[in-house]
Design an enzyme around this catalytic site. Sequence first.
Site, mmCIF file in Angstrom:
data_model
loop_
_atom_site.group_PDB
_atom_site.id
_atom_site.type_symbol
_atom_site.label_atom_id
_atom_site.label_comp_id
_atom_site.label_asym_id
_atom_site.label_seq_id
_atom_site.Cartn_x
_atom_site.Cartn_y
_atom_site.Cartn_z
ATOM 1 N N CYS A 100 -15.240 -26.826 -23.663
ATOM 2 C CA CYS A 100 -15.295 -28.251 -24.031
ATOM 3 C C CYS A 100 -14.078 -28.934 -23.434
ATOM 4 O O CYS A 100 -13.441 -28.385 -22.523
ATOM 5 C CB CYS A 100 -15.390 -28.424 -25.545
ATOM 6 S SG CYS A 100 -13.954 -27.877 -26.495
ATOM 7 N N ASP A 122 -18.928 -34.917 -29.437
ATOM 8 C CA ASP A 122 -17.514 -34.610 -29.690
ATOM 9 C C ASP A 122 -17.138 -35.122 -31.087
ATOM 10 O O ASP A 122 -17.198 -36.330 -31.334
ATOM 11 C CB ASP A 122 -16.661 -35.305 -28.624
ATOM 12 C CG ASP A 122 -15.225 -34.819 -28.658
ATOM 13 O OD1 ASP A 122 -14.815 -34.234 -29.683
ATOM 14 O OD2 ASP A 122 -14.522 -35.010 -27.655
ATOM 15 N N ARG A 125 -15.031 -28.142 -30.534
ATOM 16 C CA ARG A 125 -16.362 -27.566 -30.302
ATOM 17 C C ARG A 125 -16.335 -26.133 -29.770
ATOM 18 O O ARG A 125 -17.005 -25.254 -30.328
ATOM 19 C CB ARG A 125 -17.160 -28.462 -29.332
ATOM 20 C CG ARG A 125 -17.527 -29.809 -29.909
ATOM 21 C CD ARG A 125 -18.002 -30.775 -28.840
ATOM 22 N NE ARG A 125 -16.935 -31.131 -27.898
ATOM 23 C CZ ARG A 125 -17.083 -31.897 -26.827
ATOM 24 N NH1 ARG A 125 -18.264 -32.378 -26.535
ATOM 25 N NH2 ARG A 125 -16.052 -32.174 -26.060
#
Length: 151
Positions: free
Chosen positions: A3, A119, A9
């Site tokens: 990420c 996100d 994440r």
Amino acid sequence: MVCLGNICRSPLAEGILQHKAKAAGLLWEVDSAGTSNYHIGEPPHRLSQKVALQHGIDISHQKGRQFTARDIQTFDKIFVMDTSNYADVQRMAGKYWDASKVDLLLNAIHPQSQQNVPDPWYGNEDGYHQVFNLISEACDCIIAKAQQGQH
Ligand code: 4NP
């Protein structure tokens, strides 16, 4: 698992896939990285840690690191969380770029749908639960495909 920050994440994705692979008896080495250098050396975000632990997964030992071109060679498969991560990985991979190894994580659920794992960085705890569930579903698909010999 890649990420932007390697703090929200992808640490969840690393923890979830490692956990599920182990439970399935698969001896996979799972790792994660960020395309940015913003959070190198930091542990995962406290809400990523909290949500993972609620599912029995401890990710507190992880440390943020930056993606490197060599990761393309080291790993059989690179899953990115969103299309921006994909573009960054392609650019950073340079001569090591191998499109057959890199895919959006959610394509594991819906092939070629090009959907992003959102996100959660700017949101509240709800976002971390949503992200956990999305990643968990994708990891179930990855494991199922591997068990069917399709990986
Ligand atoms: P991640 O989330 O890519 O899921 O780790 C982010 C973490 C940090 C930042 C952006 C996204 N940041 O701008 O510092």
